[in-house]
Design a protein around this motif. Structure first.
Motif, PDB file in Angstrom:
ATOM      1  N   TRP A 251      13.825   2.622 -20.910  1.00 45.10           N
ATOM      2  CA  TRP A 251      13.858   3.247 -19.588  1.00 45.10           C
ATOM      3  C   TRP A 251      12.471   3.687 -19.144  1.00 45.10           C
ATOM      4  CZ3 TRP A 251      17.830   1.797 -17.158  1.00 45.10           C
ATOM      5  CH2 TRP A 251      19.065   1.688 -17.774  1.00 45.10           C
ATOM      6  N   GLY A 252      11.647   4.130 -20.069  1.00 44.28           N
ATOM      7  CA  GLY A 252      10.290   4.556 -19.713  1.00 44.28           C
ATOM      8  C   GLY A 252       9.488   3.428 -19.094  1.00 44.28           C
ATOM      9  N   ALA A 253       9.644   2.233 -19.641  1.00 41.77           N
ATOM     10  CA  ALA A 253       8.910   1.076 -19.109  1.00 41.77           C
ATOM     11  C   ALA A 253       9.334   0.762 -17.680  1.00 41.77           C
ATOM     12  CB  ALA A 253       9.116  -0.143 -20.002  1.00 41.77           C
ATOM     13  N   SER A 254      10.562   1.133 -17.338  1.00 42.94           N
ATOM     14  CA  SER A 254      11.024   0.832 -15.984  1.00 42.94           C
ATOM     15  C   SER A 254      10.374   1.739 -14.940  1.00 42.94           C
ATOM     16  CB  SER A 254      12.548   0.944 -15.896  1.00 42.94           C
ATOM     17  OG  SER A 254      12.977   2.290 -15.947  1.00 42.94           O
ATOM     18  N   TRP A 255       9.616   2.719 -15.380  1.00 40.87           N
ATOM     19  CA  TRP A 255       8.916   3.621 -14.454  1.00 40.87           C
ATOM     20  C   TRP A 255       7.407   3.427 -14.472  1.00 40.87           C
ATOM     21  CZ3 TRP A 255      11.211   5.997 -10.679  1.00 40.87           C
ATOM     22  CH2 TRP A 255      12.561   6.316 -10.783  1.00 40.87           C
ATOM     23  N   THR A 256       6.901   2.389 -15.116  1.00 41.58           N
ATOM     24  CA  THR A 256       5.452   2.242 -15.267  1.00 41.58           C
ATOM     25  C   THR A 256       4.768   1.640 -14.048  1.00 41.58           C
ATOM     26  OG1 THR A 256       5.731   0.102 -16.354  1.00 41.58           O
ATOM     27  CG2 THR A 256       5.592   2.061 -17.779  1.00 41.58           C
ATOM     28  N   ILE A 257       5.508   1.070 -13.145  1.00 38.99           N
ATOM     29  CA  ILE A 257       4.906   0.458 -11.949  1.00 38.99           C
ATOM     30  C   ILE A 257       4.314   1.566 -11.074  1.00 38.99           C
ATOM     31  CG2 ILE A 257       5.365  -0.843  -9.815  1.00 38.99           C
ATOM     32  CD1 ILE A 257       5.656  -2.608 -12.219  1.00 38.99           C
ATOM     33  N   SER A 258       3.071   1.413 -10.719  1.00 40.70           N
ATOM     34  CA  SER A 258       2.481   2.357  -9.761  1.00 40.70           C
ATOM     35  C   SER A 258       1.779   1.577  -8.658  1.00 40.70           C
ATOM     36  CB  SER A 258       1.549   3.344 -10.460  1.00 40.70           C
ATOM     37  OG  SER A 258       0.529   2.652 -11.158  1.00 40.70           O
TER      38      SER A 258
ATOM     39  N   ILE B 106       7.321   4.398  -4.517  1.00 41.11           N
ATOM     40  CA  ILE B 106       8.435   3.590  -4.016  1.00 41.11           C
ATOM     41  C   ILE B 106       8.583   2.341  -4.877  1.00 41.11           C
ATOM     42  CG2 ILE B 106       9.172   2.161  -2.065  1.00 41.11           C
ATOM     43  CD1 ILE B 106       7.936   4.411  -0.252  1.00 41.11           C
ATOM     44  N   ALA B 107       7.466   1.754  -5.261  1.00 40.18           N
ATOM     45  CA  ALA B 107       7.506   0.561  -6.108  1.00 40.18           C
ATOM     46  C   ALA B 107       8.182   0.864  -7.447  1.00 40.18           C
ATOM     47  CB  ALA B 107       6.094   0.017  -6.335  1.00 40.18           C
ATOM     48  N   ALA B 108       7.895   2.030  -8.033  1.00 39.57           N
ATOM     49  CA  ALA B 108       8.509   2.403  -9.307  1.00 39.57           C
ATOM     50  C   ALA B 108      10.014   2.570  -9.147  1.00 39.57           C
ATOM     51  CB  ALA B 108       7.881   3.678  -9.852  1.00 39.57           C
ATOM     52  N   HIS B 109      10.444   3.229  -8.072  1.00 36.99           N
ATOM     53  CA  HIS B 109      11.886   3.382  -7.838  1.00 36.99           C
ATOM     54  C   HIS B 109      12.556   2.020  -7.669  1.00 36.99           C
ATOM     55  CE1 HIS B 109      12.964   7.684  -7.337  1.00 36.99           C
ATOM     56  NE2 HIS B 109      11.652   7.823  -7.203  1.00 36.99           N
TER      57      HIS B 109
ATOM     58  N   GLU C 233       0.832  -1.209   0.000  1.00 34.38           N
ATOM     59  CA  GLU C 233       0.000   0.000   0.000  1.00 34.38           C
ATOM     60  C   GLU C 233       0.864   1.256   0.000  1.00 34.38           C
ATOM     61  OE1 GLU C 233      -3.377   2.190   2.741  1.00 34.38           O
ATOM     62  OE2 GLU C 233      -3.095   0.024   2.954  1.00 34.38           O
ATOM     63  N   ASP C 234       1.848   1.316   0.893  1.00 31.66           N
ATOM     64  CA  ASP C 234       2.735   2.481   0.928  1.00 31.66           C
ATOM     65  C   ASP C 234       3.619   2.540  -0.323  1.00 31.66           C
ATOM     66  OD1 ASP C 234       1.757   3.471   3.304  1.00 31.66           O
ATOM     67  OD2 ASP C 234       3.356   2.605   4.534  1.00 31.66           O
ATOM     68  N   ALA C 235       4.037   1.387  -0.821  1.00 31.29           N
ATOM     69  CA  ALA C 235       4.875   1.354  -2.035  1.00 31.29           C
ATOM     70  C   ALA C 235       4.122   1.875  -3.248  1.00 31.29           C
ATOM     71  CB  ALA C 235       5.374  -0.064  -2.284  1.00 31.29           C
ATOM     72  N   SER C 236       2.799   1.894  -3.178  1.00 33.81           N
ATOM     73  CA  SER C 236       1.955   2.319  -4.296  1.00 33.81           C
ATOM     74  C   SER C 236       1.524   3.782  -4.221  1.00 33.81           C
ATOM     75  CB  SER C 236       0.698   1.445  -4.353  1.00 33.81           C
ATOM     76  OG  SER C 236       1.029   0.101  -4.569  1.00 33.81           O
ATOM     77  N   LEU C 237       1.811   4.455  -3.137  1.00 30.86           N
ATOM     78  CA  LEU C 237       1.390   5.847  -2.987  1.00 30.86           C
ATOM     79  C   LEU C 237       2.250   6.769  -3.845  1.00 30.86           C
ATOM     80  CD1 LEU C 237       0.864   5.997   0.890  1.00 30.86           C
ATOM     81  CD2 LEU C 237      -0.906   5.937  -0.887  1.00 30.86           C
TER      82      LEU C 237
ATOM     83  N   LYS D 196      10.374   9.425   4.353  1.00 31.31           N
ATOM     84  CA  LYS D 196      10.228  10.540   5.297  1.00 31.31           C
ATOM     85  C   LYS D 196       8.953  11.321   4.995  1.00 31.31           C
ATOM     86  CE  LYS D 196      14.956  11.202   6.640  1.00 31.31           C
ATOM     87  NZ  LYS D 196      15.854  12.099   7.283  1.00 31.31           N
ATOM     88  N   ALA D 197       8.653  11.514   3.745  1.00 39.80           N
ATOM     89  CA  ALA D 197       7.415  12.209   3.368  1.00 39.80           C
ATOM     90  C   ALA D 197       6.205  11.412   3.826  1.00 39.80           C
ATOM     91  CB  ALA D 197       7.365  12.424   1.853  1.00 39.80           C
ATOM     92  N   LEU D 198       6.264  10.085   3.687  1.00 36.38           N
ATOM     93  CA  LEU D 198       5.162   9.235   4.163  1.00 36.38           C
ATOM     94  C   LEU D 198       4.990   9.351   5.678  1.00 36.38           C
ATOM     95  CD1 LEU D 198       5.380   5.815   2.286  1.00 36.38           C
ATOM     96  CD2 LEU D 198       3.526   7.480   2.214  1.00 36.38           C
TER      97      LEU D 198
END
Length: 153
Positions: free
Chosen positions: A84-91, A57-60, A46-50, A147-149
């Motif tokens: 590289w764009g595909a490597s950032w598609t996880i949300s 966090i999941a995308a990173h 849940e937090d990894a998806s925010l 930290k933001a979370l």
């Protein structure tokens, strides 16, 4: 006697991913689990998806995994197309997908770590150094996101 180049690179990769050894650090803090794996250890799906500052966090984490895969694939000489764009598609991730990302990250890291002993470091030194710098950058980003979370809770 000083460390060999391969030992030095592996030590810095280890600090980035697993945290510093023996209470000393070159660029992370000295607390236990200060590396990427320790940073992600208690993060749930849940937090990894925010969305935090436009990413998750999941995308990173998946981007770091992808970067390691690209470097390893280049070293192996396999033909492939970088996306590289595909490597950032996880949300959004569920617990199963989040576990898969973290396990994939561990697998790519351990495989690269083992390969350092078998590759021509003169040929691949820049790539391995870039992997350390790139991963350390994302470690910092992950920590800032956490930290933001924490400040929102």
């Amino acid at each position: 006697m000083g460390k060999t180049l391969a030992e030095s690179l592996k030590m810095l990769l280890n600090e980035t991913f697993e945290g510093p050894e023996n209470g000393g650090s070159y660029y992370t803090d000295t607390r236990p689990n200060a590396g990427i794996f320790g940073t992600l250890e208690d993060v749930g799906a849940e937090d990894a998806s925010l969305s935090i500052h436009g990413s998750t966090i999941a995308a990173h984490a998946d981007h770091i995994r992808y970067y390691l895969w690209v470097i390893r694939t280049m070293i192996s000489g396999e033909e492939f197309e970088k996306d590289w764009g595909a490597s950032w598609t996880i949300s959004q991730v569920d617990e199963a997908k989040w576990t898969e990302i973290k396990e994939g990250l561990q697998t790519e890291y351990h495989t690269l770590l083992a390969e350092i002993d078998t590759i021509d470091l003169e040929e691949w030194l820049t790539n391995v150094n870039a992997t350390i710098a790139h991963s350390a950058y994302h470690l910092g980003a992950l920590r800032q996101m956490l930290k933001a979370l924490e400040s929102e809770k």
